[in-house]
Design a protein around this motif. Structure first.
Motif, short mmCIF file in Angstrom:
data_model
loop_
_atom_site.label_atom_id
_atom_site.label_comp_id
_atom_site.label_asym_id
_atom_site.label_seq_id
_atom_site.Cartn_x
_atom_site.Cartn_y
_atom_site.Cartn_z
N TRP A 1 30.48 74.46 24.01
CA TRP A 1 29.61 75.36 24.77
C TRP A 1 30.17 76.78 24.81
CZ3 TRP A 1 29.25 71.38 29.31
CH2 TRP A 1 28.33 70.37 28.96
N ARG A 2 31.47 76.88 24.94
CA ARG A 2 32.10 78.20 25.12
C ARG A 2 32.25 78.95 23.79
NH1 ARG A 2 36.38 76.35 26.79
NH2 ARG A 2 37.89 76.79 25.14
N HIS B 1 19.26 67.50 14.15
CA HIS B 1 19.70 68.37 15.25
C HIS B 1 20.44 69.61 14.77
CE1 HIS B 1 18.71 66.11 18.96
NE2 HIS B 1 18.74 65.05 18.16
N GLY B 2 20.58 69.77 13.47
CA GLY B 2 21.23 70.95 12.94
C GLY B 2 22.73 70.98 13.14
N LEU C 1 26.38 77.18 17.09
CA LEU C 1 26.95 76.01 16.44
C LEU C 1 26.56 74.74 17.19
CD1 LEU C 1 29.04 74.82 14.37
CD2 LEU C 1 30.77 75.22 16.14
N THR C 2 26.16 73.73 16.45
CA THR C 2 25.92 72.41 17.02
C THR C 2 26.97 71.45 16.49
OG1 THR C 2 23.53 72.76 17.23
CG2 THR C 2 24.30 70.49 17.19
N ARG D 1 25.89 73.92 21.10
CA ARG D 1 25.27 72.67 21.52
C ARG D 1 26.18 71.51 21.15
NH1 ARG D 1 21.08 70.79 19.28
NH2 ARG D 1 20.09 69.91 21.13
N ALA D 2 26.41 70.61 22.10
CA ALA D 2 27.20 69.41 21.88
C ALA D 2 26.27 68.21 22.00
CB ALA D 2 28.32 69.30 22.91
#
Length: 223
Positions: free
Chosen positions: A101-102, A156-157, A10-11, A114-115
């Motif tokens: 991230w987690r 960036h999706g 996931l972004t 991704r953040a």
């Protein structure tokens, strides 16, 4: 053993001003410095109540059209001197990024989520804020507003965008992303809902629990 189809990590995109950082003290100091330098009247207390849109929209209240570009350039030059140190993180900001991230991947094999930060702020100054506060997103994209943010989110999706302004809701819609809103900036919860936000949280301290539920739904949907 059962197998499940894989989904990319996931972004999640985040706005910066009044979402991840409380930029009011720093921006006020920068406007006051610009006013003192130029002799132009700027009501800094008023200006910081309407953060979100590009700088030039605010400068248009205080300078004639033919000076806005020059004053914008000068503001960005002096900004690091006056605005970085006084600006704190919003409550829950560090934890929100860590949660992405987690929790942002379907499985450990897929890697962490991704953040990213997508903001209307001048990108070098946005990066200075993040570095000063010890935030390390996977990407930072600056100088974009509303629908233009949506284009970067799509590139960036990002499937979620978190922001405090109705312009951020428009950005999420443009990107085809879920709009998660926090009424910690100039727009209240009712205004954000009316603009089409999918989720309205009280503030970022609520985000990790929401993301945990969202990530679990994502796993179920991919099974």
């Amino acid at each position: 053993m059962a197998t499940h189809p894989r989904t990319a990590p996931l972004t999640v995109g985040f706005d910066l001003d009044m979402t991840l950082i409380d930029s009011r003290p720093g921006i006020k100091a920068a406007y006051e410095a610009l006013s003192a330098e130029t002799g132009a009247y700027i009501d800094a207390d008023l200006a910081i109540t309407r953060l979100g849109p590009p700088l030039e929209q605010e400068l248009a209240h205080w300078f004639p059209d033919d000076r806005i570009r020059t004053m914008g350039d000068r503001y960005r030059e002096i900004y690091p001197l006056f605005a970085i140190a006084p600006t704190p993180a919003m409550p829950g900001a560090h934890e929100a990024i860590s949660a992405v991230w987690r929790l942002g991947s379907v499985s450990a094999e897929d890697g962490r989520g991704r953040a990213i930060v997508v903001t209307a702020k001048h990108e070098p100054n946005a990066k200075l804020h993040l570095a000063h506060l010890g935030m390390e997103p996977d990407a930072v994209v600056g100088w974009l507003w509303a629908e233009a943010k949506g284009e970067a989110l799509r590139e960036h999706g990002a499937s979620v965008y978190v922001g405090d302004h109705i312009g951020d809701v428009r950005a999420a819609r443009t990107a085809g992303a879920l709009s998660v809103a926090v009424p910690t900036g100039p727009c209240d919860a009712a205004e954000l809902r009316a603009a089409g936000a999918d989720v309205v949280l009280d503030d970022l301290t609520c985000f990790p629990d929401w993301l945990e539920s969202y990530a679990a739904e994502r796993v179920a949907d991919s099974a």
